[in-house]
Design a protein around this motif. Sequence first.
Motif, mmCIF file in Angstrom:
data_model
loop_
_atom_site.group_PDB
_atom_site.id
_atom_site.type_symbol
_atom_site.label_atom_id
_atom_site.label_comp_id
_atom_site.label_asym_id
_atom_site.label_seq_id
_atom_site.Cartn_x
_atom_site.Cartn_y
_atom_site.Cartn_z
ATOM 1 N N ILE A 1 39.083 -13.628 9.492
ATOM 2 C CA ILE A 1 38.850 -12.337 10.362
ATOM 3 C C ILE A 1 37.307 -12.715 10.762
ATOM 4 C CG2 ILE A 1 38.093 -10.066 9.867
ATOM 5 C CD1 ILE A 1 40.321 -10.147 7.289
ATOM 6 N N VAL A 2 36.377 -13.161 10.102
ATOM 7 C CA VAL A 2 35.012 -13.182 10.794
ATOM 8 C C VAL A 2 34.881 -14.106 11.796
ATOM 9 C CG1 VAL A 2 32.631 -13.821 10.064
ATOM 10 C CG2 VAL A 2 33.985 -12.653 8.456
ATOM 11 N N ARG A 3 35.604 -15.357 11.633
ATOM 12 C CA ARG A 3 35.281 -16.588 12.671
ATOM 13 C C ARG A 3 36.063 -16.042 14.001
ATOM 14 N NH1 ARG A 3 38.371 -21.129 14.144
ATOM 15 N NH2 ARG A 3 36.969 -22.824 14.638
ATOM 16 N N LYS A 4 37.147 -15.317 13.920
ATOM 17 C CA LYS A 4 37.828 -14.703 15.058
ATOM 18 C C LYS A 4 36.984 -13.954 16.110
ATOM 19 C CE LYS A 4 41.873 -12.270 16.691
ATOM 20 N NZ LYS A 4 43.160 -11.463 16.423
ATOM 21 N N ALA B 1 30.213 4.721 0.734
ATOM 22 C CA ALA B 1 28.859 5.165 1.012
ATOM 23 C C ALA B 1 28.280 4.205 2.262
ATOM 24 C CB ALA B 1 28.123 4.939 -0.304
ATOM 25 N N MET B 2 28.569 2.876 2.096
ATOM 26 C CA MET B 2 28.257 1.881 2.846
ATOM 27 C C MET B 2 28.762 2.210 4.364
ATOM 28 S SD MET B 2 26.880 -0.777 4.130
ATOM 29 C CE MET B 2 26.250 -1.849 2.876
ATOM 30 N N THR B 3 29.966 2.382 4.580
ATOM 31 C CA THR B 3 30.842 2.843 5.840
ATOM 32 C C THR B 3 30.270 4.184 6.482
ATOM 33 O OG1 THR B 3 32.654 3.828 4.467
ATOM 34 C CG2 THR B 3 33.015 1.429 5.020
ATOM 35 N N VAL C 1 32.081 -5.492 6.368
ATOM 36 C CA VAL C 1 31.943 -4.629 5.104
ATOM 37 C C VAL C 1 33.122 -5.258 4.282
ATOM 38 C CG1 VAL C 1 32.012 -2.559 3.721
ATOM 39 C CG2 VAL C 1 30.948 -2.663 5.874
ATOM 40 N N LEU C 2 32.735 -6.002 3.081
ATOM 41 C CA LEU C 2 34.008 -6.487 2.170
ATOM 42 C C LEU C 2 34.064 -5.493 1.073
ATOM 43 C CD1 LEU C 2 32.335 -8.908 3.471
ATOM 44 C CD2 LEU C 2 33.046 -10.233 1.348
ATOM 45 N N LEU D 1 36.025 -3.666 8.614
ATOM 46 C CA LEU D 1 36.313 -3.571 7.138
ATOM 47 C C LEU D 1 37.394 -4.881 6.718
ATOM 48 C CD1 LEU D 1 35.629 -1.506 4.828
ATOM 49 C CD2 LEU D 1 38.001 -0.769 5.156
ATOM 50 N N ILE D 2 36.707 -5.646 5.735
ATOM 51 C CA ILE D 2 37.489 -6.608 5.371
ATOM 52 C C ILE D 2 38.085 -6.460 3.738
ATOM 53 C CG2 ILE D 2 37.408 -9.135 4.664
ATOM 54 C CD1 ILE D 2 35.451 -9.815 6.453
#
Length: 202
Positions: free
Chosen positions: A186-189, A160-162, A132-133, A174-175
């Motif tokens: 973060i995503v690649r890891k 609302a998303m979380t 979630v950005l 959460l990013i």
Amino acid sequence: MTTSPDILRVFLCGAQSTGKTTLLNDLRKRVNIHGEPEVARKVIKNMGLTRDDLDYTKKPEVYEDLQLRILDAQCETERRNAEAGRHYIADRGLDPVVYAGVYLGQDAKKRLLETQQAKECIERYQKSLVFVLTPHQECIEDDGFRQMGNLEELERFTVAMTTVLEENNIPFTLIEELDRQKRVQIVRKKILEIRPDLGGKD
């Protein structure tokens, strides 16, 4: 619906103007995974909607139908990748459900969650990498098409998303970083922790 444990699914979620598409494009250069572009724009174009049509205060029924169609198109895209046995990153998750809830109310959110499409997606997301950005003022821009939102409104969407993800037992990361490279890292890891063979270029 079957969810193959061998397919790596990555979903980038968040309000508009949070940089999901930018992150998806950046990740394409760093991981060997197919990237699925946002389906919403295509659905809006196919429906022949104008910016005025997307005003939920004027046409709430059109807005809810749009979210359902986006969810349906997204679900179909996910099925296609599953049938192909293809790892993929998608620029969207349960966003249509959240948009319905934030702008139309809890009844609209409930109606979408009760659809077969939503149930199918939720089952997939529970076994996927979901991010979630969070919004930043620097990312907010008018795309000339969709309704603009201010930072406070986008932050409300993020909450609302979380909440929807937590209610449906969907793990997520959460990013909050704004820096593009840090977002990619973060995503690649997370991807490499599961599938180190998909790392692509360092």
